[in-house]
Motif scaffolding. Structure first.
Motif, short mmCIF file in Angstrom:
data_model
loop_
_atom_site.label_atom_id
_atom_site.label_comp_id
_atom_site.label_asym_id
_atom_site.label_seq_id
_atom_site.Cartn_x
_atom_site.Cartn_y
_atom_site.Cartn_z
N ASP A 24 0.82 -1.21 0.00
CA ASP A 24 0.00 0.00 0.00
C ASP A 24 0.85 1.26 0.00
N GLU A 81 1.76 4.94 -7.23
CA GLU A 81 1.03 4.42 -8.40
C GLU A 81 2.02 4.01 -9.48
N LYS A 94 3.50 0.64 -8.68
CA LYS A 94 2.51 -0.42 -8.90
C LYS A 94 2.33 -0.69 -10.39
N LEU A 95 2.32 0.39 -11.18
CA LEU A 95 2.19 0.25 -12.62
C LEU A 95 3.39 -0.50 -13.19
N MET A 112 0.82 -4.14 -11.16
CA MET A 112 -0.17 -4.35 -10.10
C MET A 112 -1.41 -3.50 -10.29
N LEU A 113 -1.44 -2.70 -11.35
CA LEU A 113 -2.62 -1.85 -11.59
C LEU A 113 -3.34 -2.31 -12.85
#
Length: 108
Positions: free
Chosen positions: A95, A99, A102-103, A107-108
């Motif tokens: 968490d 972003e 994660k990208l 993970m997105l």
């Protein structure tokens, strides 16, 4: 105030740029985007304290990563000294990743 007063915002940006050149060996994302850096403090004497965590207490770079962070931050001309404090409170989790991270990791 003297003319040599440092702009901590500018210095903060420089520190972040340096932190973004340091990567976790297990994850191809820099430690800043991973969310491993909890806080960066800069005092009026240009001394930096970085509060960071590791992805796990058993992280293979637990010994070397904090030293790499200290050395790279100390390499910034305006920095007199840098100290890294490792904490596992709160523990790192996905968490905390940006972003962008994660990208990068799909993970997105």
């Amino acid at each position: 105030m003297s003319d040599t007063t440092i702009d901590t915002n500018v210095l903060g940006d420089k520190i972040v740029r340096v932190l973004k050149t340091i990567f976790d060996p297990e994850i191809p994302v820099d430690i800043y985007e991973l969310g491993l850096i909890y806080d960066v403090f800069v005092n009026e004497d240009s001394e930096v304290k970085i509060l960071m965590t590791l992805t796990s207490p058993n992280c293979p770079v637990a010994e070397t990563l904090p030293l790499e962070v200290e050395e790279k931050v100390k390499s910034i001309n305006e920095i007199k000294d840098a100290e890294v404090e490792i904490t596992f409170d709160p523990p790192w989790s996905q968490d905390l990743m940006s972003e962008e991270a994660k990208l990068e990791l799909g993970m997105l």
